[in-house]
Design an enzyme around this catalytic site. Structure first.
Site, PDB file in Angstrom:
ATOM      1  N   GLU A   1       3.772  -0.716   0.448  1.00  0.00           N
ATOM      2  CA  GLU A   1       4.475  -1.730   1.326  1.00  0.00           C
ATOM      3  C   GLU A   1       5.893  -1.435   1.578  1.00  0.00           C
ATOM      4  OE1 GLU A   1       2.764  -3.563   3.030  1.00  0.00           O
ATOM      5  OE2 GLU A   1       0.823  -3.489   2.008  1.00  0.00           O
TER       6      GLU A   1
ATOM      7  N   HIS B   1       6.020  -5.273  10.836  1.00  0.00           N
ATOM      8  CA  HIS B   1       5.207  -4.911   9.366  1.00  0.00           C
ATOM      9  C   HIS B   1       4.236  -3.680   9.694  1.00  0.00           C
ATOM     10  CE1 HIS B   1       3.707  -5.841   5.212  1.00  0.00           C
ATOM     11  NE2 HIS B   1       2.766  -5.105   5.923  1.00  0.00           N
ATOM     12  N   GLU B   2       3.435  -3.760  10.478  1.00  0.00           N
ATOM     13  CA  GLU B   2       2.416  -2.664  10.837  1.00  0.00           C
ATOM     14  C   GLU B   2       2.923  -1.607  11.470  1.00  0.00           C
ATOM     15  OE1 GLU B   2      -0.269  -3.422   9.267  1.00  0.00           O
ATOM     16  OE2 GLU B   2       0.007  -5.527   8.930  1.00  0.00           O
TER      17      GLU B   2
ATOM     18  N   HIS C   1      -7.420 -12.993  -7.274  1.00  0.00           N
ATOM     19  CA  HIS C   1      -6.906 -11.482  -7.011  1.00  0.00           C
ATOM     20  C   HIS C   1      -7.056 -10.693  -8.263  1.00  0.00           C
ATOM     21  CE1 HIS C   1      -4.054 -13.212  -3.826  1.00  0.00           C
ATOM     22  NE2 HIS C   1      -3.973 -12.250  -3.576  1.00  0.00           N
ATOM     23  N   ILE C   2      -6.892 -11.246  -9.472  1.00  0.00           N
ATOM     24  CA  ILE C   2      -6.861 -10.618 -10.698  1.00  0.00           C
ATOM     25  C   ILE C   2      -8.230 -10.296 -11.263  1.00  0.00           C
ATOM     26  CG2 ILE C   2      -4.601 -10.576 -11.148  1.00  0.00           C
ATOM     27  CD1 ILE C   2      -5.429 -12.523 -13.516  1.00  0.00           C
TER      28      ILE C   2
ATOM     29  N   GLY D   1      -8.619  -6.734  -6.437  1.00  0.00           N
ATOM     30  CA  GLY D   1      -8.159  -5.392  -7.042  1.00  0.00           C
ATOM     31  C   GLY D   1      -7.129  -5.429  -7.497  1.00  0.00           C
TER      32      GLY D   1
HETATM   33 ZN   LIG Z   1       1.258  -4.258   4.733  1.00  0.00          ZN
END
Ligand SMILES: [Zn+2]
Length: 696
Positions: free
Chosen positions: A510, A480-481, A612-613, A617
């Site tokens: 992403e 992923h990274e 989260h909301i 952000g």
């Molecule tokens: Zn990511």
């Protein structure tokens, strides 16, 4: 004040080469950063005085202002994450407000805003490249969303709203934190702890001891007593493993009503949040707050997001119904025929998982020694993108375990490099994994600066003679990274503000990272990463099949859960009326009828802890998780269509991915970039197929 000599030797004031990480000390931070901010502020005043509506006399000069921060401030932020200390924290916190203030002053400068608008409306505009136009347009939009175009009373009202929203956000998360701390459940009966995994026993015994410091007989993991709290590392495993349904009910009810009563009640804050966000949207000339959020995202409209929700929901519903039936069946087969409650689901789902795909991280780890995984990953990148990766050992790093690699193209020319800080170091390194830019690709005075990335993971370090043995999740995380890193490193854009990951819309960022994760489920690729550290034997077929099958376990239920969050978020920021009769909780319950096969409790107040909301952000942005998954799955399916085992076709598709998604970065709109790669707009089909939710 630092004298001139020490400033000359301050590694944070270098302006070329790689940052000298080994030489940077906390005492370098304050003098270097203060000097950088002071000089940049003076230069900003000069730039503002000499502005003209051309690229050279506006943005080119602003880009130059950024560069000292790249060498003097970025490394400080990086070390804050990977080599923290009390001294560094004090230094960081001393200069942080000055850096933030400078950033705001530059991005909200009225003379710059006016000049950029003139430039946009002038004949010069047509001479600029698409990348340059995107940078300017984005800068104008950013300034406008921070209220720059408002005047008089409207401006004052806007600033007051921003202040109040910021305070609400702090209060909201403090309430969640305090409510979480205020609750605990003590388990004293050993029978109730039967079947708990050792990590849960350890954490719960530690939690009990932390609350009972002066007792003669402290708790032990084996014999208790145990204390369970609403912190997720305790709550999650407890709901999966505690056999006593009455205790699960107590904890579950406490969890979904967190911060919903008394002094810590977040409900009035939620209403206030939504009212102010609505007012802010109107002041900025938008219909609602969702439109403000979408102004700088890839998703074209709220309707497009709603359509995505419905496509995913209709695909997931039947599967989720079946998930629940499977659980009921298993439960009945073990003699329990009582109605299934919401606090029973996680427990029985875990029993079913054990029965179907039981494998543990520890069974897999010996097959994934770090060197073997890296080698397999680098070879895959060679096959896909024609890059070769070579380690260089004489580079200054912040810890002896950190490695530095150069990336070369097919002609053997160096095009980028990266630091890999792979191992966990709890004493001074933040948890989690991330990619960050160290240096961005940019052209300065005819010279090209190559991009340099930081890849940071927290995997199991080597121990004695045993190499670092990775869990499957750690392997996925590394891929992923690396996906983020590739977009930063393989960019062909020469303007730092839209090179690599810069300037990429938030809901598209992403794509490359999740795209790379897909390769972990491709059998030949995965096998090329494995070799038992003692015998060299590849991962046994039976284990691979379990890993692959477990990936989609309860995929329908998981999908619906995410949709509940996403749909509620969008509804709150579009259709919710703060003065109307439906409360936010009622709205949440109404939406849950479409997403929850087993109804939520009527007293469910989960919104009161939906950080989260409200304090993260993600306001009107939670949909991004699914949006990006659709993009990455669809991108991967381009490789599947040509045949994952067809080396020549994969190579060609890889080049196309490199030349579009990875090379163009933020220089074009992400829909345009996606279409350049895929030849059409994204479709949900691949995500559904990969999750086992495709019909027919
Ligand atoms: Zn990511």
């Amino acid at each position: 004040m630092a004298d001139l000599d020490s400033l000359e030797q301050n590694p944070l004031l270098a302006t070329s080469g790689l940052p000298d990480f080994a030489a940077i000390r906390p005492e370098h931070v304050v003098p270097a950063v203060q000097k950088i901010v002071t000089e940049a502020t003076e230069k900003l005043v000069q730039v503002e005085a000499q502005l003209a509506p051309t690229w050279e006399e506006s943005l080119a000069k602003l880009e130059e202002l950024d560069r000292p921060f790249e060498y003097g401030w970025k490394p400080v932020g990086h070390l804050f994450g990977v080599k923290n200390s009390d001294e560094l924290r004090v230094a960081y916190e001393t200069v942080l407000p000055q850096v933030v203030e400078f950033g705001l002053r530059a991005s909200q400068s009225e003379p710059i805003y006016r000049t950029l608008k003139q430039l946009r409306d002038s004949a010069e505009w047509g001479k600029l490249s698409e990348a340059q136009q995107r940078i300017i347009t984005d800068r104008i939009k950013g300034a406008e969303l921070s209220g720059i175009a408002l005047t008089g009373e409207q401006r004052e009202r806007f600033n007051a709203i921003e202040q109040e929203l910021s305070q609400l956000s702090t209060d909201f998360s403090n309430h969640v934190l305090d409510a979480t701390k205020a609750y605990s459940l003590d388990v004293t009966n050993a029978a109730d702890a039967e079947g708990w995994p050792s990590t849960l026993r350890n954490l719960a015994a530690n939690a009990w001891n932390a609350a009972h410091k002066d007792v003669a007989t402290p708790a032990t993991p084996a014999a208790g007593p145990w204390r369970v709290t609403l912190e997720f590392p305790l709550f999650g495993p407890f709901m999966e493993h505690c056999r006593n349904g009455a205790l699960r009910e107590q904890l579950y009810r406490a969890f979904v009503t967190r911060a919903s009563t008394g002094d810590l009640n977040n409900e009035p804050l939620i209403v206030r949040f939504l009212k102010l966000r609505q007012e802010k949207a109107r002041l900025l000339g938008y219909k609602n707050f969702a439109d403000v959020s979408l102004a700088r995202k890839m998703a074209p409209s709220v309707d497009a997001i709603r359509k995505m929700f419905q496509d995913l929901r209709s695909a997931a519903w039947d599967a989720a119904v079946k998930d629940l039936d499977d659980i009921r069946q298993l439960r009945a087969s073990r003699g329990d025929n009582a109605p299934l409650n919401v606090w029973d689901v996680a427990f029985w789902a875990e029993r079913l998982r054990e029965e179907r795909y039981a494998y543990t991280d520890d069974e897999l780890r010996p097959y994934f020694p770090f060197e073997k995984v890296l080698d397999g990953l680098f070879q895959l990148l060679g096959r896909l993108f024609e890059v070769t990766i070579n380690q260089q050992t004489d580079v200054s790093v912040w810890n002896p375990d950190v490695r530095y690699y150069r990336v070369h193209d097919a002609a053997g020319k160096q095009i980028a490099s990266f630091y890999l800080d792979a191992f966990s170091r709890p004493e001074n390194k933040r948890g989690g994994a991330w990619m960050d830019d160290c240096l961005g690709r940019r052209k300065m005075g005819g010279q090209l600066q190559l991009p340099v990335a930081h890849l940071v993971c927290n995997q199991t370090p080597p121990h004695g003679d045993t190499p670092s043995l990775m869990s499957f999740r750690e392997v996925e995380t590394l891929f992923h990274e690396m996906g983020h890193g590739l977009q930063h490193m393989l960019t062909k854009v020469d303007f730092a503000d839209c090179a690599g990951i810069n300037g990429v819309e938030w809901d598209a960022v992403e794509l490359p990272s999740q795209f790379m994760e897909n390769w972990c489920y491709h059998r030949p690729t995965l096998l090329s990463l494995t070799g038992h550290y003692q015998t060299g034997e590849p991962l046994p077929e039976a284990l691979f099949e379990k890993v692959r099958a477990a990936k989609n376990y309860r995929a329908g239920s998981m999908m619906l859960r995410q949709l509940l969050f996403g749909m509620t978020d969008i509804a709150l920021h579009t259709e919710f009326d703060p003065t109307g009769i439906e409360s936010p909780h009622e709205l949440n319950l109404r939406i849950s009828q479409q997403t929850s096969v087993l109804p939520l409790l009527p007293e469910d107040r989960s919104l009161c802890s939906f950080q989260h909301i409200f304090s993260g952000g993600y306001a009107a942005g939670y949909y991004s998780y699914k949006w990006a998954e659709i993009l990455s799955a669809d991108a991967f399916s381009a490789f599947e269509e040509v045949g994952l085992d067809n080396a020549d076709a994969i190579h060609l598709t890889g080049q196309r991915f490199r030349d579009t998604v990875l090379a163009l970065g933020g220089s074009q709109h992400p829909m345009q970039v996606f279409k350049a790669f895929r030849g059409r707009e994204p479709k949900v089909d691949a995500l559904l197929r990969h999750s086992g939710l495709a019909k027919g």
